[in-house]
Write an enzyme that holds these catalytic residues in place. Sequence first.
Site, short mmCIF file in Angstrom:
data_model
loop_
_atom_site.label_atom_id
_atom_site.label_comp_id
_atom_site.label_asym_id
_atom_site.label_seq_id
_atom_site.Cartn_x
_atom_site.Cartn_y
_atom_site.Cartn_z
N GLN A 141 0.83 -1.12 -0.08
CA GLN A 141 -0.04 -0.01 0.07
C GLN A 141 0.91 1.19 -0.15
OE1 GLN A 141 -2.63 -1.75 3.35
NE2 GLN A 141 -4.03 -0.39 2.12
N HIS B 248 -1.47 -5.12 -12.93
CA HIS B 248 -0.92 -5.08 -14.15
C HIS B 248 -1.97 -5.66 -15.25
CE1 HIS B 248 3.14 -4.24 -12.43
NE2 HIS B 248 2.43 -3.08 -12.19
N ASP C 62 2.53 0.48 -8.21
CA ASP C 62 3.85 0.59 -8.62
C ASP C 62 4.81 1.70 -8.05
OD1 ASP C 62 3.08 -1.27 -10.33
OD2 ASP C 62 3.40 -0.15 -12.18
N ARG D 242 3.65 0.11 13.16
CA ARG D 242 3.38 -1.37 12.59
C ARG D 242 3.33 -1.23 11.04
NH1 ARG D 242 -2.52 -3.84 11.03
NH2 ARG D 242 -1.53 -5.67 10.09
N HIS E 270 1.14 -9.09 4.47
CA HIS E 270 -0.14 -8.33 4.50
C HIS E 270 -0.52 -8.34 3.13
CE1 HIS E 270 -2.25 -4.54 6.55
NE2 HIS E 270 -2.87 -4.72 5.26
N ASN F 158 -2.37 -10.61 8.44
CA ASN F 158 -3.10 -9.59 8.45
C ASN F 158 -4.59 -9.98 8.11
OD1 ASN F 158 -4.02 -6.72 8.81
ND2 ASN F 158 -4.30 -6.87 6.67
N GLU F 159 -5.51 -10.23 8.92
CA GLU F 159 -7.05 -10.14 8.43
C GLU F 159 -7.23 -11.60 7.65
OE1 GLU F 159 -8.57 -6.81 6.49
OE2 GLU F 159 -8.65 -5.82 8.35
C1 NOJ Z 1 -7.70 -3.36 6.64
C2 NOJ Z 1 -6.57 -3.86 5.79
O1 NOJ Z 1 -5.77 -4.40 6.84
C3 NOJ Z 1 -5.79 -2.50 5.16
O2 NOJ Z 1 -4.88 -2.90 4.27
C4 NOJ Z 1 -7.05 -1.63 4.78
O3 NOJ Z 1 -6.12 -0.54 4.05
C5 NOJ Z 1 -7.70 -1.24 5.65
N1 NOJ Z 1 -8.46 -2.22 6.42
C6 NOJ Z 1 -8.83 -0.07 5.13
O4 NOJ Z 1 -9.72 -1.04 4.58
#
Ligand code: NOJ
Length: 499
Positions: free
Chosen positions: A44, A64, A77, A102, A147, A191-192
Site C-alpha cells: 500500500q 498489471h 507501482d 506497525r 499483508h 493480517n486479516e
Molecule cells: C484493513 C487492511 O488491513 C488494510 O490494508 C486496509 O487498507 C484497511 N483495512 C482499510 O480498508
Amino acid sequence: MLLFNMFRVVTIFALFAVFDRGCWATSYRFPDNFLFGSATSAYQIEGAWNESGKGESTWDRHTHTHPEMIIDGSNGDIACDSYHKYEEDIELLKYLGVDFYRFSLSWTRIFPSGFPDDINYEGINHYNKILNLLVANNITAMVTLFHWDLPQGLMAVGGMLNPRFVTFYTEYARTAFEHFGDRVQYWLTFNEPFQTCVFAYGDLMLAPALGISGIADYLCGHNLLKAHAAVYHLYNTTYRPKFKGKIGISISADWFEPNTTDDEVAAERIRQFWYGMYIQPVFSSKGDYPDVVKEYIAYHSSLEGYKQSRLPQFTPDEINYIKGTYDFMGLNHYSTYMASEAPNISLETSYYNDYQVSLSSAGDSIANDSNGLLEIVPWGFRKLLVWLKDTYDDPDIFVTENGINDLDDVIDDKRRISYYGQYLEALLEAIYIDNVNVIAYTIWSLMDNYEWYLGYTSKYGIYYVNFSDPDRPRIPKSSAHFIRNVFGNRTVVSYDKVD
Ligand code: NOJ
C-alpha cells in the site's frame, strides 16, 4: 433564590454538555503502559515494485493484468514511494509521538520467487535501515509478516491453497526472525484471515481474485491457520528465548448487531463465520472451528450434493497444535452492521450463502452502503471488545487497526477527528468499565495509500499524500494534530462531534 435557580440551570446545562461530549470518558487517561501507534503495509505504501531485486507479487500481477478490477485502474507501482521516503515517514511518526510503528515486509523483496532459495540481500538491507532508524528514534517495531502481497511464484503452484504453503511461509518467517528479530518487539503472522481468504480466493475483490466461493476460501483459511501455528511455534521455541518478543495474528472484526430481538442468533452466527472461525482455533481453549460454522457448511454442502462438507476438518493433533498459539490478539476494527436472519436457502455454492444472514447499515449518518463511506458507530466497538473478552477468556487485545475513510481529499478532516474521538472514548469505557484487557491502539493509517481494489479513491490517512506529484509530499491533516494531542496527553482531548 433567583441565584440558586440560575446556579441549577447552569449546572444542568453543564451536565448535559458533559454527557453530550461522550460522558465522562474524556476524564479518563489511558494506562501508563498503554501503547499508541500507527500502521501501514508494504504494497500500500512502498512502490518500487521491481527495484533492487524485488520479485513479482500477486498484487503486481493482478493490477498489471486486470486494471479494470481496480476502481480507478491504478496500481501500487509507486504508491507513496515509501521505499525511497521511509526516512520522511519516520519523521511523521516522531511528530505524532507514537510508541510503535506497525508495517509489513514484502515477501518478494526477501525471496523474489517466494520459494526459500536465494535471499535478496538488498531487501534485507532495506528493512534493516528502517528498523535501525526506528531504534534510533525509540520507536518500537511491530512487523506484519504477511499483508496480502503473496509472491506470484507461489501463486503459480496454488498459493495459499497448496498445503506446502505452510512450509514456504515458515521458511520466509524464519529468515525474517533471523535477520530482524533483535529489533522487533511484536510480530503479526497474518493480517486479516477473513479478507485474505474470502475476498481473495472466494471473491474477486483482492488478488489473486480466484472467485471460488465456499471452497477456495475455506481451503485458504485452513492452511493459513496451520501456517500461523507453525510460525508461532518456531518463534516460541527458537527465537523467543533470544529476542523476548511477542507474536500474534491480526483478526478483522466489525461488530454485528441484531436488527431485531429475533435476530440475536443470526448476529452471533455471522460473528462466528466472519471472525470466530479464525479466532476460536487459536484463542479458545476449545480450539477447532465453531460448531455453528461446521454445522451450517455441512448442511449446505449436503443440500448442494457434496458427499462431504466443503469445510476441511482439523485432526485432533492439529487442533492441539493450533490452540493457544498467541501472545496477544491483534484486532482490526472499523464499523458496525445490522444482522438479520435470512431464512431462504440458496443452492448456489457460496460462502455468503452458507451463513444465511443479511446485513444492513447501522445508524443514519451521511454514510451508507452505496457511497462507500464507513459509518461512525462507537458503541459497536465497545460491544465487540466485551464480546471478545467474554468469548475468548479475556485475552490481551492489541488494536492493530482502527480508522475511517474519506472519498475526497479533506485536509480539515473533522469527520475523522469525530470518529477517533468517539472510538477512543468507547475504548476507554471498555478498559475502565468493562475491564477489557486492551494493551495498545493503532491508527489506520499513517497516510493516504493504495486501498486495494478501491485504488486511491478511499483515503484513510491522517497525512494527505498528493499522488499526482512525483515527489508524493505528505501533508498533515487536522486529524494528525488531534492524534498527536491524544497520544501526548494520553487522554481524549476535546473535539467536535460530527456525523
Ligand atoms: C484493513 C487492511 O488491513 C488494510 O490494508 C486496509 O487498507 C484497511 N483495512 C482499510 O480498508
